[in-house]
Design an enzyme around this catalytic site. Structure first.
Site, mmCIF file in Angstrom:
data_model
loop_
_atom_site.group_PDB
_atom_site.id
_atom_site.type_symbol
_atom_site.label_atom_id
_atom_site.label_comp_id
_atom_site.label_asym_id
_atom_site.label_seq_id
_atom_site.Cartn_x
_atom_site.Cartn_y
_atom_site.Cartn_z
ATOM 1 N N GLY A 9 -3.302 3.342 69.179
ATOM 2 C CA GLY A 9 -3.610 3.758 67.822
ATOM 3 C C GLY A 9 -4.957 4.462 67.797
ATOM 4 N N VAL A 14 -14.875 5.627 67.654
ATOM 5 C CA VAL A 14 -15.290 5.428 69.040
ATOM 6 C C VAL A 14 -14.517 4.290 69.708
ATOM 7 C CG1 VAL A 14 -17.209 3.875 68.441
ATOM 8 C CG2 VAL A 14 -17.292 5.195 70.565
ATOM 9 N N CYS A 100 -2.964 -5.532 56.382
ATOM 10 C CA CYS A 100 -2.789 -4.213 56.991
ATOM 11 C C CYS A 100 -2.503 -4.345 58.489
ATOM 12 C CB CYS A 100 -4.042 -3.384 56.759
ATOM 13 S SG CYS A 100 -3.925 -1.704 57.364
ATOM 14 N N CYS A 196 -9.203 -0.950 54.017
ATOM 15 C CA CYS A 196 -8.418 -0.485 55.154
ATOM 16 C C CYS A 196 -7.608 0.761 54.800
ATOM 17 C CB CYS A 196 -7.481 -1.614 55.603
ATOM 18 S SG CYS A 196 -6.496 -1.226 57.043
#
Length: 354
Positions: A9, A14, A100, A196
């Site tokens: 994903g 970073v 989520c 989220c």
């Protein structure tokens, strides 16, 4: 011999970028997947999805991996955001990141990745997975300041068996240094915060678009009216700022909500008895192993993310509801938030605070 395929994903940040880099270095066939999960009022001011996609594609080019973009906004609205609004409507304070993860990042994403021929999925979460006697355990990350197992407690055995967390043994400073040395364009990108997939929006204004405001009185536990609130949904237990109550004495804190009278209960002083609880009940239970932990055994728990582990016992689990008792009173236990139970570094699961 074919290499194992991992779909990562890639969020454009970073952490997920370094996760993909490490897996490629370990010899996996790595494919990136960028998830877009929010479309309403998707503008440049608050939602960074466009820039995040550009960053994710840039990282994929540096790593020499394929990347695909997928839109899960319908699933997000049905499975996560509708619950988020319902909880606020009921006067509770939900944590959308928990749902989520369970419904989008490790369900919709996992299903899509398996359809792409993935053997595994991976994310940039700071957590670890360990297999013991055929069972999968969810462990805290080595970096205690970044550990995200609290948000992952609803994951089950099937999800964990397919998941890799490449950053679990690393510290954040190491992750940024790895990204810098590899020439990743996001090595110094600021970490995302906010709801989220929705971003850093003014919360009161954002929530007000979906739920009607219902102002009412702010009262002490004794019934004295000391102010007016703009709507119970905008406040959470333990909140100090934004109450608009002046005057002498200790600061005011939100201590409760009386939904029947639409009254916000406030108290003065962080040590007020209304702000402390040594027992809570939780429902909507989810146990990582699929089995209920032993009652009356000493565990540790968190009732919010940025909280030290607090010694506790599970007094009972009856009809899908657990009673948790703490060795010392806990501050600002908030209905709608998650209580997450640990045995040493192992996350056992938890439930929603009633």
């Amino acid at each position: 011999m074919a290499r194992s395929r991992v779909v990562v994903g890639l969020s454009g940040g970073v952490d997920s970028s370094v996760a993909a880099l490490l897996l490629k270095e370990q010899g996996f066939e790595v494919v990136g997947l960028f998830m877009k999960n929010w479309e309403e009022d998707d503008d440049e001011e608050y939602c960074t999805a466009r820039q995040d996609l550009v960053d994710a594609v840039s990282v994929a080019e540096v790593l020499g991996i394929e990347i695909e973009a997928v839109n899960f906004s319908r699933e997000y609205k049905e499975r996560v955001f509708s619950h988020f609004l319902a909880e606020h409507r009921a006067g509770r304070t939900p944590n959308p990141d928990v749902l989520c993860n369970a419904e989008i990042k490790f369900k919709a994403f996992l299903d899509h990745a398996l359809g792409m021929g993935a053997d595994w999925i991976a994310t940039g979460h700071y957590a670890q997975v360990r297999e013991v006697d055929g069972k999968y355990q969810l462990l805290k990350a080595e970096d205690g300041t970044k550990d995200q197992s609290y948000f992952l407690y609803r994951l089950n055995q099937e999800q964990l068996s397919r998941t890799l967390f490449p950053l679990g043994k690393l510290y954040k400073r190491e992750v940024r240094e790895i990204a810098r040395r590899a020439g990743l364009p996001v090595h110094d990108k600021k970490d995302s915060t906010g709801i989220c997939f929705i971003g850093e929006r003014p919360f009161r204004e954002f929530l007000g678009r979906y739920l009607p405001q219902q102002p009412g009185p702010m009262e002490t536990p004794e019934g004295e009216v000391v102010g007016r609130h703009v709507g119970l949904m905008f406040y959470t237990i333990g909140q100090r700022h934004g109450l608009g109550i002046g005057g002498p004495g200790a600061p005011w804190y939100v201590a409760g909500k009386d939904l029947a009278r639409n009254a916000l209960i406030v108290v003065q002083g962080q040590d007020h008895p209304w702000l402390w609880r040594d027992t809570l009940t939780c429902t909507d239970l989810s146990w990582v192993s699929g089995e209920v932990p032993r009652c009356h055994w000493v565990y540790a728990a968190k009732t919010r993310y940025r909280q030290p582990d607090a010694p506790c016992t599970i007094d009972s689990v009856v009809d899908g509801r657990a009673t948790i008792r703490f060795a010392a009173p806990q501050w600002a236990v908030t209905p709608g938030q998650s209580v997450v139970i640990y045995e040493s570094r192992v996350c056992l699961g938890g439930g929603l605070i009633e």
